[in-house]
Design a protein around this motif. Structure first.
Motif, PDB file in Angstrom:
ATOM      1  N   SER A   6      25.111  21.101   6.808  1.00  0.00           N
ATOM      2  CA  SER A   6      25.781  19.832   6.530  1.00  0.00           C
ATOM      3  C   SER A   6      27.271  20.122   6.356  1.00  0.00           C
ATOM      4  O   SER A   6      27.675  21.273   6.169  1.00  0.00           O
ATOM      5  N   SER A   7      28.071  19.076   6.377  1.00  0.00           N
ATOM      6  CA  SER A   7      29.518  19.269   6.185  1.00  0.00           C
ATOM      7  C   SER A   7      29.831  19.945   4.852  1.00  0.00           C
ATOM      8  O   SER A   7      30.637  20.872   4.811  1.00  0.00           O
ATOM      9  N   PRO A   8      29.213  19.519   3.739  1.00  0.00           N
ATOM     10  CA  PRO A   8      29.502  20.217   2.474  1.00  0.00           C
ATOM     11  C   PRO A   8      29.086  21.689   2.498  1.00  0.00           C
ATOM     12  O   PRO A   8      29.793  22.542   1.964  1.00  0.00           O
ATOM     13  N   GLN A   9      27.965  21.995   3.142  1.00  0.00           N
ATOM     14  CA  GLN A   9      27.527  23.395   3.231  1.00  0.00           C
ATOM     15  C   GLN A   9      28.497  24.209   4.084  1.00  0.00           C
ATOM     16  O   GLN A   9      28.867  25.330   3.731  1.00  0.00           O
ATOM     17  N   ALA A  10      28.902  23.661   5.221  1.00  0.00           N
ATOM     18  CA  ALA A  10      29.845  24.363   6.095  1.00  0.00           C
ATOM     19  C   ALA A  10      31.180  24.550   5.393  1.00  0.00           C
ATOM     20  O   ALA A  10      31.809  25.607   5.508  1.00  0.00           O
ATOM     21  N   ALA A  11      31.615  23.542   4.636  1.00  0.00           N
ATOM     22  CA  ALA A  11      32.869  23.654   3.889  1.00  0.00           C
ATOM     23  C   ALA A  11      32.781  24.787   2.879  1.00  0.00           C
ATOM     24  O   ALA A  11      33.739  25.552   2.697  1.00  0.00           O
ATOM     25  N   GLU A  12      31.625  24.919   2.249  1.00  0.00           N
ATOM     26  CA  GLU A  12      31.438  26.002   1.284  1.00  0.00           C
ATOM     27  C   GLU A  12      31.502  27.365   1.963  1.00  0.00           C
ATOM     28  O   GLU A  12      32.112  28.301   1.451  1.00  0.00           O
ATOM     29  N   VAL A  13      30.906  27.471   3.144  1.00  0.00           N
ATOM     30  CA  VAL A  13      30.956  28.732   3.892  1.00  0.00           C
ATOM     31  C   VAL A  13      32.397  29.116   4.194  1.00  0.00           C
ATOM     32  O   VAL A  13      32.792  30.268   4.069  1.00  0.00           O
ATOM     33  N   LEU A  14      33.208  28.134   4.575  1.00  0.00           N
ATOM     34  CA  LEU A  14      34.597  28.393   4.948  1.00  0.00           C
ATOM     35  C   LEU A  14      35.542  28.437   3.750  1.00  0.00           C
ATOM     36  O   LEU A  14      36.712  28.792   3.901  1.00  0.00           O
ATOM     37  N   GLY A  15      35.050  28.033   2.587  1.00  0.00           N
ATOM     38  CA  GLY A  15      35.899  28.048   1.394  1.00  0.00           C
ATOM     39  C   GLY A  15      36.929  26.933   1.378  1.00  0.00           C
ATOM     40  O   GLY A  15      38.039  27.109   0.862  1.00  0.00           O
ATOM     41  N   ILE A  16      36.576  25.792   1.974  1.00  0.00           N
ATOM     42  CA  ILE A  16      37.479  24.641   1.979  1.00  0.00           C
ATOM     43  C   ILE A  16      36.728  23.434   1.429  1.00  0.00           C
ATOM     44  O   ILE A  16      35.514  23.488   1.235  1.00  0.00           O
ATOM     45  N   SER A  17      37.446  22.350   1.196  1.00  0.00           N
ATOM     46  CA  SER A  17      36.800  21.148   0.661  1.00  0.00           C
ATOM     47  C   SER A  17      35.992  20.459   1.765  1.00  0.00           C
ATOM     48  O   SER A  17      36.300  20.608   2.957  1.00  0.00           O
ATOM     49  N   PRO A  18      34.970  19.686   1.377  1.00  0.00           N
ATOM     50  CA  PRO A  18      34.209  18.943   2.381  1.00  0.00           C
ATOM     51  C   PRO A  18      35.086  17.989   3.201  1.00  0.00           C
ATOM     52  O   PRO A  18      34.875  17.837   4.401  1.00  0.00           O
ATOM     53  N   VAL A  19      36.085  17.386   2.565  1.00  0.00           N
ATOM     54  CA  VAL A  19      36.992  16.483   3.295  1.00  0.00           C
ATOM     55  C   VAL A  19      37.775  17.270   4.341  1.00  0.00           C
ATOM     56  O   VAL A  19      37.903  16.847   5.495  1.00  0.00           O
ATOM     57  N   ALA A  20      38.277  18.440   3.957  1.00  0.00           N
ATOM     58  CA  ALA A  20      39.021  19.276   4.909  1.00  0.00           C
ATOM     59  C   ALA A  20      38.115  19.716   6.049  1.00  0.00           C
ATOM     60  O   ALA A  20      38.541  19.738   7.214  1.00  0.00           O
ATOM     61  N   PHE A  21      36.864  20.024   5.746  1.00  0.00           N
ATOM     62  CA  PHE A  21      35.954  20.430   6.813  1.00  0.00           C
ATOM     63  C   PHE A  21      35.675  19.273   7.764  1.00  0.00           C
ATOM     64  O   PHE A  21      35.664  19.456   8.976  1.00  0.00           O
ATOM     65  N   ARG A  22      35.438  18.073   7.217  1.00  0.00           N
ATOM     66  CA  ARG A  22      35.175  16.928   8.097  1.00  0.00           C
ATOM     67  C   ARG A  22      36.369  16.666   9.019  1.00  0.00           C
ATOM     68  O   ARG A  22      36.185  16.354  10.201  1.00  0.00           O
ATOM     69  N   LEU A  23      37.578  16.825   8.504  1.00  0.00           N
ATOM     70  CA  LEU A  23      38.771  16.666   9.336  1.00  0.00           C
ATOM     71  C   LEU A  23      38.808  17.750  10.419  1.00  0.00           C
ATOM     72  O   LEU A  23      39.060  17.474  11.589  1.00  0.00           O
ATOM     73  N   ARG A  24      38.518  18.986  10.039  1.00  0.00           N
ATOM     74  CA  ARG A  24      38.499  20.105  10.987  1.00  0.00           C
ATOM     75  C   ARG A  24      37.426  19.870  12.057  1.00  0.00           C
ATOM     76  O   ARG A  24      37.658  20.097  13.242  1.00  0.00           O
ATOM     77  N   LEU A  25      36.252  19.396  11.641  1.00  0.00           N
ATOM     78  CA  LEU A  25      35.165  19.134  12.582  1.00  0.00           C
ATOM     79  C   LEU A  25      35.542  18.009  13.543  1.00  0.00           C
ATOM     80  O   LEU A  25      35.273  18.090  14.747  1.00  0.00           O
ATOM     81  N   SER A  26      36.183  16.979  13.028  1.00  0.00           N
ATOM     82  CA  SER A  26      36.623  15.873  13.872  1.00  0.00           C
ATOM     83  C   SER A  26      37.616  16.371  14.924  1.00  0.00           C
ATOM     84  O   SER A  26      37.517  16.014  16.109  1.00  0.00           O
ATOM     85  N   ARG A  27      38.545  17.212  14.519  1.00  0.00           N
ATOM     86  CA  ARG A  27      39.514  17.774  15.474  1.00  0.00           C
ATOM     87  C   ARG A  27      38.818  18.665  16.497  1.00  0.00           C
ATOM     88  O   ARG A  27      39.175  18.671  17.674  1.00  0.00           O
ATOM     89  N   ALA A  28      37.826  19.418  16.050  1.00  0.00           N
ATOM     90  CA  ALA A  28      37.094  20.298  16.964  1.00  0.00           C
ATOM     91  C   ALA A  28      36.345  19.471  18.006  1.00  0.00           C
ATOM     92  O   ALA A  28      36.346  19.808  19.196  1.00  0.00           O
ATOM     93  N   ARG A  29      35.708  18.397  17.576  1.00  0.00           N
ATOM     94  CA  ARG A  29      34.988  17.537  18.516  1.00  0.00           C
ATOM     95  C   ARG A  29      35.951  16.905  19.515  1.00  0.00           C
ATOM     96  O   ARG A  29      35.654  16.812  20.715  1.00  0.00           O
ATOM     97  N   ARG A  30      37.110  16.457  19.024  1.00  0.00           N
ATOM     98  CA  ARG A  30      38.120  15.863  19.893  1.00  0.00           C
ATOM     99  C   ARG A  30      38.609  16.902  20.917  1.00  0.00           C
ATOM    100  O   ARG A  30      38.747  16.593  22.101  1.00  0.00           O
ATOM    101  N   ALA A  31      38.847  18.134  20.465  1.00  0.00           N
ATOM    102  CA  ALA A  31      39.301  19.190  21.371  1.00  0.00           C
ATOM    103  C   ALA A  31      38.237  19.487  22.428  1.00  0.00           C
ATOM    104  O   ALA A  31      38.555  19.676  23.609  1.00  0.00           O
ATOM    105  N   LEU A  32      36.973  19.529  22.018  1.00  0.00           N
ATOM    106  CA  LEU A  32      35.890  19.783  22.971  1.00  0.00           C
ATOM    107  C   LEU A  32      35.818  18.665  24.009  1.00  0.00           C
ATOM    108  O   LEU A  32      35.703  18.937  25.210  1.00  0.00           O
ATOM    109  N   ARG A  33      35.915  17.424  23.560  1.00  0.00           N
ATOM    110  CA  ARG A  33      35.909  16.296  24.502  1.00  0.00           C
ATOM    111  C   ARG A  33      37.083  16.407  25.479  1.00  0.00           C
ATOM    112  O   ARG A  33      36.937  16.179  26.681  1.00  0.00           O
TER     113      ARG A  33
END
Length: 195
Positions: A145-172
């Motif tokens: 989940s986003s909170p779990q992934a954020a914990e793995v990376l050592g960032i906040s869940p909000v920061a991870f969701r933003l990073r994931l959104s950018r990653a999806r946009r870059a992939l598209r």
């Protein structure tokens, strides 16, 4: 002997002062060393890793500034080599996963359009930055989940969701942009496969 922050206050203060002296005298040189060898966006990370090692092994850092600089360059070189090995392993894994997906589907009798889509996806994946790949991999491949992934990376869940959104946009973006003209366009490849 490793560097720690325990012991008498006078000794701790002396160690901090020694580290600051080494840092002030060598940081710019270590940063330039890294900038000549990696993309500028990664040079500061390399320098930071070098000084983490220097902090932990302060007793091993030579006292003379030029010798300390050379010692730190050796550390930087090892940091860079370790980073290169990790990047090569990551790239190899990416290619293996993409190839497994394509060849696994080929064996299942899936048509050429699906195969071409997977080839395009693998190509787009390779064009993503390591940060974007890691974000997507944690959610898609590791099923976090986003909170779990954020914990793995050592960032906040909000920061991870933003990073994931950018990653999806870059992939598209990479999926919709034309591929480098190596083996032809997907349409050309499809025409070749049907003739």
């Amino acid at each position: 002997m490793g560097m720690d922050d325990t012991g008498p206050p006078d000794e701790r203060e002396a160690r901090r002062n020694r580290f600051e002296t080494v840092y002030d005298a060598t940081y710019a040189a270590v940063l330039r060393f890294a900038q000549r060898r990696v993309h500028p966006s990664h040079a500061e990370d390399v320098a930071a890793d070098v000084f983490v090692v220097a902090w932990r092994r302060l007793d091993d850092v030579p006292v003379e500034p030029d010798e300390a600089r050379a010692w730190l360059f050796g550390v930087a070189r090892r940091v860079l080599m370790a980073s290169q090995r990790a990047e090569q392993r990551r790239a190899a894994l990416t290619v293996r996963v993409a190839d497994d997906q394509v060849t696994g589907r080929l064996g299942s009798g899936i048509d050429a359009d699906v195969v071409l889509h997977h080839v395009d996806l693998a190509r787009a994946w390779r064009r993503l930055s390591p940060v974007h790949q890691e974000s997507l991999a944690l959610v898609v491949w590791d099923d976090l989940s986003s909170p779990q992934a954020a914990e793995v990376l050592g960032i906040s869940p909000v920061a991870f969701r933003l990073r994931l959104s950018r990653a999806r946009r870059a992939l598209r973006h990479h999926l919709s942009s034309p591929a480098p003209a190596r083996g032809g366009s997907p349409a050309t490849l499809q025409q070749r496969s049907t003739t």
